[in-house]
Design an enzyme around this catalytic site. Structure first.
Site, PDB file in Angstrom:
ATOM      1  N   ALA A  98       3.451 -12.826   1.426  1.00 44.32           N
ATOM      2  CA  ALA A  98       2.230 -13.309   0.766  1.00 44.32           C
ATOM      3  C   ALA A  98       2.571 -14.445  -0.182  1.00 44.32           C
ATOM      4  O   ALA A  98       3.535 -14.371  -0.945  1.00 44.32           O
ATOM      5  CB  ALA A  98       1.554 -12.165   0.018  1.00 44.32           C
ATOM      6  N   GLN A  99       1.760 -15.473  -0.105  1.00 50.30           N
ATOM      7  CA  GLN A  99       2.041 -16.660  -0.914  1.00 50.30           C
ATOM      8  C   GLN A  99       1.012 -16.805  -2.031  1.00 50.30           C
ATOM      9  O   GLN A  99       1.333 -16.774  -3.212  1.00 50.30           O
ATOM     10  CB  GLN A  99       2.007 -17.916  -0.027  1.00 50.30           C
ATOM     11  N   ARG A 154     -12.408 -11.786   5.737  1.00 51.98           N
ATOM     12  CA  ARG A 154     -11.794 -11.459   4.440  1.00 51.98           C
ATOM     13  C   ARG A 154     -11.736 -12.676   3.529  1.00 51.98           C
ATOM     14  O   ARG A 154     -11.340 -13.760   3.938  1.00 51.98           O
ATOM     15  CB  ARG A 154     -10.368 -10.950   4.653  1.00 51.98           C
ATOM     16  N   ALA A 193       0.842  -1.205   0.000  1.00 52.36           N
ATOM     17  CA  ALA A 193       0.000   0.000   0.000  1.00 52.36           C
ATOM     18  C   ALA A 193       0.876   1.254   0.000  1.00 52.36           C
ATOM     19  O   ALA A 193       0.669   2.176  -0.802  1.00 52.36           O
ATOM     20  CB  ALA A 193      -0.927  -0.003   1.217  1.00 52.36           C
ATOM     21  N   ARG A 245     -12.587 -19.065   5.160  1.00 53.07           N
ATOM     22  CA  ARG A 245     -11.528 -19.331   6.128  1.00 53.07           C
ATOM     23  C   ARG A 245     -12.007 -19.451   7.572  1.00 53.07           C
ATOM     24  O   ARG A 245     -11.475 -20.242   8.342  1.00 53.07           O
ATOM     25  CB  ARG A 245     -10.562 -18.152   6.077  1.00 53.07           C
ATOM     26  N   HIS A 304      -3.690 -14.187  11.539  1.00 53.76           N
ATOM     27  CA  HIS A 304      -3.178 -13.905  10.191  1.00 53.76           C
ATOM     28  C   HIS A 304      -3.485 -12.498   9.686  1.00 53.76           C
ATOM     29  O   HIS A 304      -2.610 -11.821   9.172  1.00 53.76           O
ATOM     30  CB  HIS A 304      -3.808 -14.936   9.250  1.00 53.76           C
ATOM     31  N   LEU A 344      -4.160  -8.058  -0.729  1.00 49.20           N
ATOM     32  CA  LEU A 344      -3.201  -7.402  -1.626  1.00 49.20           C
ATOM     33  C   LEU A 344      -3.985  -6.538  -2.614  1.00 49.20           C
ATOM     34  O   LEU A 344      -3.562  -5.429  -2.967  1.00 49.20           O
ATOM     35  CB  LEU A 344      -2.357  -8.443  -2.377  1.00 49.20           C
ATOM     36  N   THR A 393       3.617  -7.886   3.320  1.00 47.12           N
ATOM     37  CA  THR A 393       3.536  -8.093   1.877  1.00 47.12           C
ATOM     38  C   THR A 393       4.556  -9.130   1.395  1.00 47.12           C
ATOM     39  O   THR A 393       4.247  -9.983   0.560  1.00 47.12           O
ATOM     40  CB  THR A 393       3.774  -6.750   1.138  1.00 47.12           C
ATOM     41  N   GLU A 406      -8.745 -20.239  -4.524  1.00 47.88           N
ATOM     42  CA  GLU A 406      -8.674 -20.302  -3.056  1.00 47.88           C
ATOM     43  C   GLU A 406     -10.086 -20.340  -2.478  1.00 47.88           C
ATOM     44  O   GLU A 406     -11.060 -20.122  -3.202  1.00 47.88           O
ATOM     45  CB  GLU A 406      -7.880 -19.108  -2.511  1.00 47.88           C
ATOM     46  N   HIS A 416      -5.579 -17.911  10.019  1.00 48.21           N
ATOM     47  CA  HIS A 416      -5.359 -18.743   8.836  1.00 48.21           C
ATOM     48  C   HIS A 416      -5.409 -20.195   9.294  1.00 48.21           C
ATOM     49  O   HIS A 416      -4.783 -20.552  10.289  1.00 48.21           O
ATOM     50  CB  HIS A 416      -4.012 -18.423   8.191  1.00 48.21           C
TER      51      HIS A 416
HETATM   52  P1  FAD Z   1       2.743  -4.410   5.117  1.00 51.11           P
HETATM   53  O1  FAD Z   1       3.126  -5.090   3.877  1.00 51.11           O
HETATM   54  O2  FAD Z   1       2.689  -5.224   6.346  1.00 51.11           O
HETATM   55  O3  FAD Z   1       3.784  -3.234   5.355  1.00 51.11           O
HETATM   56  C1  FAD Z   1       3.797  -2.549   6.575  1.00 51.11           C
HETATM   57  C2  FAD Z   1       4.934  -1.559   6.558  1.00 51.11           C
HETATM   58  O4  FAD Z   1       4.756  -0.653   7.630  1.00 51.11           O
HETATM   59  C3  FAD Z   1       6.317  -2.158   6.756  1.00 51.11           C
HETATM   60  O5  FAD Z   1       7.207  -1.503   5.896  1.00 51.11           O
HETATM   61  C4  FAD Z   1       6.654  -1.808   8.199  1.00 51.11           C
HETATM   62  O6  FAD Z   1       8.028  -1.655   8.453  1.00 51.11           O
HETATM   63  C5  FAD Z   1       5.959  -0.487   8.313  1.00 51.11           C
HETATM   64  N1  FAD Z   1       5.647  -0.055   9.681  1.00 51.11           N
HETATM   65  C6  FAD Z   1       4.818  -0.638  10.575  1.00 51.11           C
HETATM   66  N2  FAD Z   1       4.769   0.098  11.698  1.00 51.11           N
HETATM   67  C7  FAD Z   1       5.587   1.150  11.502  1.00 51.11           C
HETATM   68  C8  FAD Z   1       5.981   2.258  12.302  1.00 51.11           C
HETATM   69  N3  FAD Z   1       5.522   2.462  13.542  1.00 51.11           N
HETATM   70  N4  FAD Z   1       6.856   3.146  11.780  1.00 51.11           N
HETATM   71  C9  FAD Z   1       7.357   2.975  10.540  1.00 51.11           C
HETATM   72  N5  FAD Z   1       7.016   1.951   9.745  1.00 51.11           N
HETATM   73  C10 FAD Z   1       6.142   1.055  10.221  1.00 51.11           C
HETATM   74  N6  FAD Z   1      -2.853 -11.332   1.251  1.00 51.11           N
HETATM   75  C11 FAD Z   1      -3.289 -11.618   0.004  1.00 51.11           C
HETATM   76  O7  FAD Z   1      -4.087 -10.867  -0.560  1.00 51.11           O
HETATM   77  N7  FAD Z   1      -2.797 -12.702  -0.650  1.00 51.11           N
HETATM   78  C12 FAD Z   1      -1.910 -13.563  -0.098  1.00 51.11           C
HETATM   79  O8  FAD Z   1      -1.485 -14.518  -0.735  1.00 51.11           O
HETATM   80  C13 FAD Z   1      -1.484 -13.313   1.224  1.00 51.11           C
HETATM   81  N8  FAD Z   1      -0.626 -14.155   1.852  1.00 51.11           N
HETATM   82  C14 FAD Z   1      -0.152 -13.828   3.084  1.00 51.11           C
HETATM   83  C15 FAD Z   1       0.790 -14.649   3.687  1.00 51.11           C
HETATM   84  C16 FAD Z   1       1.341 -14.299   4.902  1.00 51.11           C
HETATM   85  C17 FAD Z   1       2.347 -15.207   5.550  1.00 51.11           C
HETATM   86  C18 FAD Z   1       0.951 -13.096   5.533  1.00 51.11           C
HETATM   87  C19 FAD Z   1       1.564 -12.676   6.826  1.00 51.11           C
HETATM   88  C20 FAD Z   1      -0.001 -12.284   4.952  1.00 51.11           C
HETATM   89  C21 FAD Z   1      -0.571 -12.642   3.727  1.00 51.11           C
HETATM   90  N9  FAD Z   1      -1.529 -11.836   3.126  1.00 51.11           N
HETATM   91  C22 FAD Z   1      -1.966 -12.149   1.860  1.00 51.11           C
HETATM   92  C23 FAD Z   1      -1.934 -10.561   3.714  1.00 51.11           C
HETATM   93  C24 FAD Z   1      -1.165  -9.447   2.999  1.00 51.11           C
HETATM   94  O9  FAD Z   1       0.151  -9.867   2.769  1.00 51.11           O
HETATM   95  C25 FAD Z   1      -1.150  -8.161   3.815  1.00 51.11           C
HETATM   96  O10 FAD Z   1      -2.440  -7.834   4.231  1.00 51.11           O
HETATM   97  C26 FAD Z   1      -0.627  -7.002   2.975  1.00 51.11           C
HETATM   98  O11 FAD Z   1       0.595  -7.353   2.400  1.00 51.11           O
HETATM   99  C27 FAD Z   1      -0.471  -5.768   3.839  1.00 51.11           C
HETATM  100  O12 FAD Z   1       0.188  -4.791   3.096  1.00 51.11           O
HETATM  101  P2  FAD Z   1       0.398  -3.358   3.730  1.00 51.11           P
HETATM  102  O13 FAD Z   1       1.073  -2.534   2.701  1.00 51.11           O
HETATM  103  O14 FAD Z   1      -0.867  -2.890   4.306  1.00 51.11           O
HETATM  104  O15 FAD Z   1       1.365  -3.639   4.983  1.00 51.11           O
HETATM  105  C1  SIN Z   2      -2.532 -17.954   1.477  1.00 50.66           C
HETATM  106  O1  SIN Z   2      -1.726 -18.060   0.570  1.00 50.66           O
HETATM  107  O2  SIN Z   2      -3.169 -18.883   1.960  1.00 50.66           O
HETATM  108  C2  SIN Z   2      -2.774 -16.605   2.050  1.00 50.66           C
HETATM  109  C3  SIN Z   2      -3.766 -15.929   1.226  1.00 50.66           C
HETATM  110  C4  SIN Z   2      -4.338 -14.750   1.956  1.00 50.66           C
HETATM  111  O3  SIN Z   2      -4.097 -14.542   3.136  1.00 50.66           O
HETATM  112  O4  SIN Z   2      -5.099 -14.025   1.304  1.00 50.66           O
END
Ligand code: FAD
Ligand code: SIN
Length: 535
Positions: free
Chosen positions: A48-49, A383, A18, A287, A348, A389, A45, A119, A241
């Protein structure tokens, strides 16, 4: 140790999908400062798998993706948000591709022909992925694109502490002008003044003892926004999850739902499948249902785990489609191609968060929130897989479009904010005070505020958390800031918000299940649970 000040047009707190999408676009119109609290490539991010859901194939339709999302959300999605985000999906994915993300293509297919995964809860194949390392590929592409922008700088190891808030006549949070941030290397606190601030801090999985999330996920953005006075909603809907590898050294390594999408079956230790007893879609049920079914079987039979079995598929296919999961499991002594592997649920995804409109605006002027930290209304009570993503990519773009339009005729000027004042704070020496509280919160959240809840457990959790919050509060102001202390303070607030939202909702819906109100109650509870700090 001296404190300092930075001026920037856009402050982006968080460098996941984001934050980076917003930042890359914003760098075309002004100076951008991105803060990441750890290394720049460490974010939810990156882990994410499964992939990113978007209507892509000619057989699929927006209506179908919208209906699947609404169904998973158990009556609580905001239809306008679902429609807007789903319809923006293909354009947001094209943006990622244009920025360099290589999603897996159909072998021998044309330019635009991507392999689409399936999925739970999706009635069509619509998940674009980069094998089973989708997030890492997105971070690689966005990271490179960000490094190529002259106007954009990423400050790694900088932890946002609190926002710079201009208060209105009644003490309400009127405008946001940036944030204070701790530079972990110099241990100084910088004042970062910005005309626009985006919270993109991701989720809060670390509030639970077992989570798929990396250590950065301590819910900072929610706590920061709450302290500033922004409304926070639906925190009771924490998604578990269903399938993480059960192994003491694996740190809740995720076994993607995409395995179930490709036919993997959940089994008891004697090999019996059980999901058909819980839902007609069995392994591909939403889920919340799968996680609760596993939890229930584990409790019923006193099991430590259940098993996920994809060994009936061609081994060569498994190794090509899921190379990372295959290798990681092998490292722990489990061969996906040969036998079922042990799995358990883990925390998760945070469906609730900072309330925003469909331009990612919060009610505080100049403050936006996008990605997992935000609550747009897309997910409702649960969700749909791979919709996060999607939401983060779409809302990062929408936030920028709104900020650009607003800045075109922005004549406001920030008031004079003071430099950070540490007062008489001293160096923290008693690390055990931090680690003990941290551990207590995560453990009590797991035991009392997990997949199945009750009034009594929630009341007990609230009492403990409020006591811990008091202790943390006095410790916080007596000691010089460090990132552990900042995170602990935030984690305690997030834990309390989850519990208070869960206590408020006197029904079971989606991810919130309580034995005291086991039924869904549309007559009273077809609404969000909103909390706001009193000014
Ligand atoms: P993030 O990618 O978590 O980024 C957060 C950022 O904020 C980081 O850079 C961190 O350092 C920064 N930050 C946090 N707090 C502070 C602070 N106080 N000061 C400065 N910086 C800070 N979603 C899907 O849609 N598909 C998938 O396949 C999927 N698989 C997943 C698998 C796993 C193992 C996990 C954990 C999640 C998965 N998700 C998936 C969920 C998805 O990855 C996340 O919801 C999404 O990536 C969140 O993106 P974001 O940009 O909001 O935050
Ligand atoms: C997964 O790959 O099972 C994670 C997918 C998601 O959290 O959306």
């Amino acid at each position: 140790m001296g404190n300092s000040s930075i001026d920037t047009d856009f402050l982006v707190i968080g460098g996941g999908i984001a934050g980076l999408i917003f930042a890359i676009k914003a760098a075309e119109t002004g100076t951008v400062t991105v803060l990441t609290k750890a290394a720049s490539d460490e974010a939810n991010t990156a882990y994410a798998q499964g992939g990113i859901a978007s209507v892509w194939s000619v057989d699929d339709t927006f209506e179908s993706h919208i209906e699947d999302t609404l169904r998973a959300g158990a009556g609580l999605c905001d239809r306008a948000a679902v429609e807007a985000i789903v319809r923006d999906g293909p354009e947001a994915v094209r943006d990622l591709i244009a920025l360099g993300a290589n999603f897996t293509r159909i072998e021998g297919g044309g330019e635009d022909e991507y392999d689409l995964g399936r999925e739970g809860g999706h009635s069509h194949r619509r998940v674009l992925h980069a094998q089973d390392l989708t997030g890492r590929e997105i971070m690689r592409a966005l990271g490179e694109a960000a490094r190529g922008r002259a106007n954009l700088r990423v400050l790694e190891n900088h932890v946002a502490v609190d926002l710079l808030i201009e208060r209105g006549a009644n003490g309400e949070a009127a405008q946001c002008w940036g944030a204070y941030a701790l530079d972990k290397a110099s241990r100084s606190v910088q004042k970062i003044v910005a005309r626009t601030t985006l919270l993109a801090t991701g989720g809060a999985g670390k509030v639970y003892l077992y989570t798929t999330n990396p250590d950065i996920a301590s819910g900072d953005g929610v706590a920061i926004a709450y302290r500033a006075g922004a409304p926070i909603a639906n925190m009771e809907f924490y998604q578990f999850h269903p399938t993480c590898l059960y192994h003491p050294a694996a740190k809740s390594f995720l076994i993607s739902e995409a395995l179930r999408g490709e036919g993997a079956i959940l089994r008891l230790p004697d090999g019996a499948p059980f999901m058909k007893h819980y839902h007609p879609d069995a392994e591909l049920a939403p889920r919340d249902i799968v996680a609760r079914a596993i939890d229930s079987e584990m409790k019923r039979l006193g099991l430590d785990c259940v098993y996920l079995d994809i060994s009936h598929r061609d081994p060569a296919y498994i190794r090509t489609r899921f190379p990372n999961i295959y290798q990681r499991c092998l490292g722990y002594g489990f061969d996906l191609t040969a036998a079922p592997i042990p799995v358990v649920p883990a925390a998760h995804y945070m469906c609730g968060g900072v309330m925003t409109d469909l331009s990612a605006r919060t009610p505080i002027a100049r403050l936006y929130a996008a990605g997992e930290v935000a609550m747009t209304g897309l997910h409702g009570a649960n969700r749909l897989a791979s919709n996060s993503l999607l939401e983060a990519a779409v809302m990062g773009r929408r936030a920028f479009a709104d900020a650009r339009a607003r800045l075109a005729h922005d004549e406001g000027a920030p008031p004079a904010f003071p430099e950070w004042d540490p007062g008489a704070a001293i160096q923290s020496e008693q690390r055990v005070l931090i680690t003990q509280s941290w551990d207590e919160i995560r453990r009590l959240m797991w035991n009392y505020v997990g997949i199945v809840r009750s009034d009594r457990r929630l009341e007990r959790a609230l009492r403990r958390i409020q006591m811990l919050r008091e202790e943390i509060h006095s410790y916080y102001w007596d000691h010089l800031l460090d990132s552990d202390l900042i995170e602990l303070r935030n984690l305690a607030i997030v834990a309390e918000l989850v519990v208070r939202c869960a206590m408020a909702r006197k029904e079971s819906r989606g991810l919130h299940y309580t034995i005291d109100y086991p039924d869904r109650d549309d007559a009273h509870w077809l609404r969000n649970t909103v909390l706001r700090r009193d000014n």
